[in-house]
Design a protein around this motif. Structure first.
Motif, PDB file in Angstrom:
ATOM      1  N   THR A 147      -9.767   2.177 -18.585  1.00 34.11           N
ATOM      2  CA  THR A 147      -9.467   1.988 -17.162  1.00 34.11           C
ATOM      3  C   THR A 147      -9.398   3.328 -16.457  1.00 34.11           C
ATOM      4  OG1 THR A 147      -8.272  -0.082 -17.552  1.00 34.11           O
ATOM      5  CG2 THR A 147      -7.773   1.091 -15.521  1.00 34.11           C
ATOM      6  N   ASN A 186      -0.211   0.365 -15.139  1.00 36.27           N
ATOM      7  CA  ASN A 186      -1.094   0.103 -14.008  1.00 36.27           C
ATOM      8  C   ASN A 186      -2.509  -0.246 -14.468  1.00 36.27           C
ATOM      9  OD1 ASN A 186      -2.184  -0.095 -11.447  1.00 36.27           O
ATOM     10  ND2 ASN A 186      -2.461   2.107 -11.229  1.00 36.27           N
ATOM     11  N   ASN A 187      -2.631  -1.366 -15.160  1.00 35.54           N
ATOM     12  CA  ASN A 187      -3.949  -1.877 -15.527  1.00 35.54           C
ATOM     13  C   ASN A 187      -4.362  -3.034 -14.612  1.00 35.54           C
ATOM     14  OD1 ASN A 187      -4.826  -0.315 -17.929  1.00 35.54           O
ATOM     15  ND2 ASN A 187      -2.900  -1.082 -18.768  1.00 35.54           N
ATOM     16  N   TYR A 188      -3.713  -3.102 -13.450  1.00 33.74           N
ATOM     17  CA  TYR A 188      -4.036  -4.164 -12.502  1.00 33.74           C
ATOM     18  C   TYR A 188      -5.456  -3.992 -11.974  1.00 33.74           C
ATOM     19  CZ  TYR A 188       1.028  -4.959 -12.386  1.00 33.74           C
ATOM     20  OH  TYR A 188       2.332  -5.222 -12.734  1.00 33.74           O
ATOM     21  N   SER A 189      -6.153  -5.102 -11.783  1.00 32.53           N
ATOM     22  CA  SER A 189      -7.506  -5.053 -11.231  1.00 32.53           C
ATOM     23  C   SER A 189      -7.503  -5.001  -9.716  1.00 32.53           C
ATOM     24  CB  SER A 189      -8.311  -6.274 -11.702  1.00 32.53           C
ATOM     25  OG  SER A 189      -7.663  -7.477 -11.307  1.00 32.53           O
ATOM     26  N   LYS A 192      -2.967  -5.900  -4.856  1.00 27.28           N
ATOM     27  CA  LYS A 192      -1.918  -6.854  -4.496  1.00 27.28           C
ATOM     28  C   LYS A 192      -0.881  -6.989  -5.597  1.00 27.28           C
ATOM     29  CE  LYS A 192      -1.167 -11.624  -2.966  1.00 27.28           C
ATOM     30  NZ  LYS A 192      -1.818 -12.919  -2.622  1.00 27.28           N
ATOM     31  N   GLU A 193      -1.342  -7.092  -6.844  1.00 25.91           N
ATOM     32  CA  GLU A 193      -0.412  -7.235  -7.961  1.00 25.91           C
ATOM     33  C   GLU A 193       0.444  -5.986  -8.134  1.00 25.91           C
ATOM     34  OE1 GLU A 193      -3.625  -7.772  -8.080  1.00 25.91           O
ATOM     35  OE2 GLU A 193      -3.991  -9.829  -8.789  1.00 25.91           O
ATOM     36  N   LEU A 194      -0.191  -4.821  -7.976  1.00 25.46           N
ATOM     37  CA  LEU A 194       0.551  -3.568  -8.086  1.00 25.46           C
ATOM     38  C   LEU A 194       1.580  -3.461  -6.970  1.00 25.46           C
ATOM     39  CD1 LEU A 194       0.970  -0.811  -9.465  1.00 25.46           C
ATOM     40  CD2 LEU A 194      -0.835   0.108  -7.982  1.00 25.46           C
ATOM     41  N   ASN A 196       3.133  -5.853  -5.372  1.00 27.46           N
ATOM     42  CA  ASN A 196       4.255  -6.750  -5.664  1.00 27.46           C
ATOM     43  C   ASN A 196       5.193  -6.140  -6.702  1.00 27.46           C
ATOM     44  OD1 ASN A 196       3.345  -8.710  -3.903  1.00 27.46           O
ATOM     45  ND2 ASN A 196       2.240  -9.873  -5.470  1.00 27.46           N
ATOM     46  N   HIS A 197       4.588  -5.523  -7.726  1.00 27.35           N
ATOM     47  CA  HIS A 197       5.396  -4.914  -8.789  1.00 27.35           C
ATOM     48  C   HIS A 197       6.231  -3.762  -8.245  1.00 27.35           C
ATOM     49  CE1 HIS A 197       6.580  -3.645 -12.769  1.00 27.35           C
ATOM     50  NE2 HIS A 197       6.070  -2.444 -12.570  1.00 27.35           N
TER      51      HIS A 197
END
Length: 208
Positions: A147, A186-189, A192-194, A196-197
Motif C-alpha cells: 500500500t 491506514n490500509n483504508y481504500s 471516508k472510513e479513515l 470516521n476512524h
C-alpha cells in the motif's frame, strides 16, 4: 517549551513514507486543528535565500539543483536515501531550522486559546528530531508495504529501487511504536472510513 498545560493540546503525527500522515492531518484540520507540516516547512527552508539552501548546495553540490537553481527534492532524495551517511548529514542541516520554526508557530497558537481546537505537528521524523517531547500525544500512522509503495509511486513518481532505499533508511515501525499513544492502521481504500476512524479517536482521546 513545555508540554501543553490545558490551553490547547499538541498532537504529533508520524509514520514512514506512504503511510498516510497527510491524510490523517488533513482530517484533523477539518476538525479544527492548526496543522504544522514539517515537510512543507522544510521545503520552504530549502528555497534560495533561506539558511538551509546554502548549506545543502555546499554539501551536496549544484547537481541537486534544477534549471531555476532551486533544490530538486527528487534529485536530492535519490542521492541521500542511497547513502545513510549523506542522509544523516542532510538531517543535521535541515532539522534545526524545521524544529525552530515549528516550536515558534506552536507557541503562537498555544498563546491564543480558542482560535484552534488543537495543534497537529505532522512530521515523518517527529521522534528523531525530538519533537515528540513537545507533544501531549503521539499518533503513529502505518500501512502495509505494498500500500505504501503504491501511494509513493503515485505521489512521487519514482521507481521501486528508490522506494526500497527510502524504506531501508527509515526508522523501523517497531521502534516508533515505543513512543506512540495510538497506532492508526491506514490500509483504508477510501477517505471516508479513515475520517470516521479519526473522528472517533479524537473524541475517545479527549483531544477536543
Amino acid at each position: 517549551m513545555t508540554r501543553s498545560s490545558g490551553r490547547v493540546k499538541i498532537l504529533g503525527i508520524t509514520g514512514n513514507s506512504g503511510a498516510g500522515k497527510s491524510a490523517v492531518s488533513g482530517i484533523c484540520a477539518e476538525l479544527g486543528a492548526y496543522v504544522l507540516n514539517a515537510d512543507t516547512i522544510n521545503h520552504d527552508n530549502m528555497t534560495a535565500g533561506r539558511p538551509a539552501y546554502y548549506e545543502i548546495c555546499e554539501t551536496f553540490g549544484t547537481e541537486i539543483l534544477d534549471e531555476d537553481q532551486a533544490v530538486d527534492r527528487r534529485r536530492l532524495g535519490g542521492k541521500v536515501f542511497a547513502d545513510k551517511a549523506l542522509l544523516a548529514r542532510l538531517v543535521d542541516i535541515t532539522h534545526k531550522h524545521v524544529v525552530a520554526e515549528i516550536l515558534r508557530r506552536t507557541a503562537q497558537v498555544a498563546a491564543s486559546p480558542g482560535e484552534y481546537g488543537f495543534v497537529v505537528i505532522d512530521a515523518p521524523l517527529l521522534v528523531e528530531a525530538g519533537l515528540h517531547t513537545h507533544c501531549d500525544e503521539v499518533w503513529l500512522v502505518t500501512a502495509d508495504d505494498e500500500t505504501r509503495r503504491s501511494r509513493i509511486r503515485a505521489r512521487d513518481n519514482i521507481g521501486d529501487d528508490q522506494i526500497t532505499n527510502r524504506f531501508a533508511s527509515a526508522t523501523p515501525e517497531h521502534e516508533l511504536k515505543r513512543y506512540a499513544h495510538e497506532v492508526i492502521d491506514n490500509n483504508y481504500s477510501g477517505i471516508k472510513e479513515l475520517r470516521n476512524h479519526i473522528s472517533k479517536l479524537i473524541a475517545k482521546r479527549g483531544i477536543l
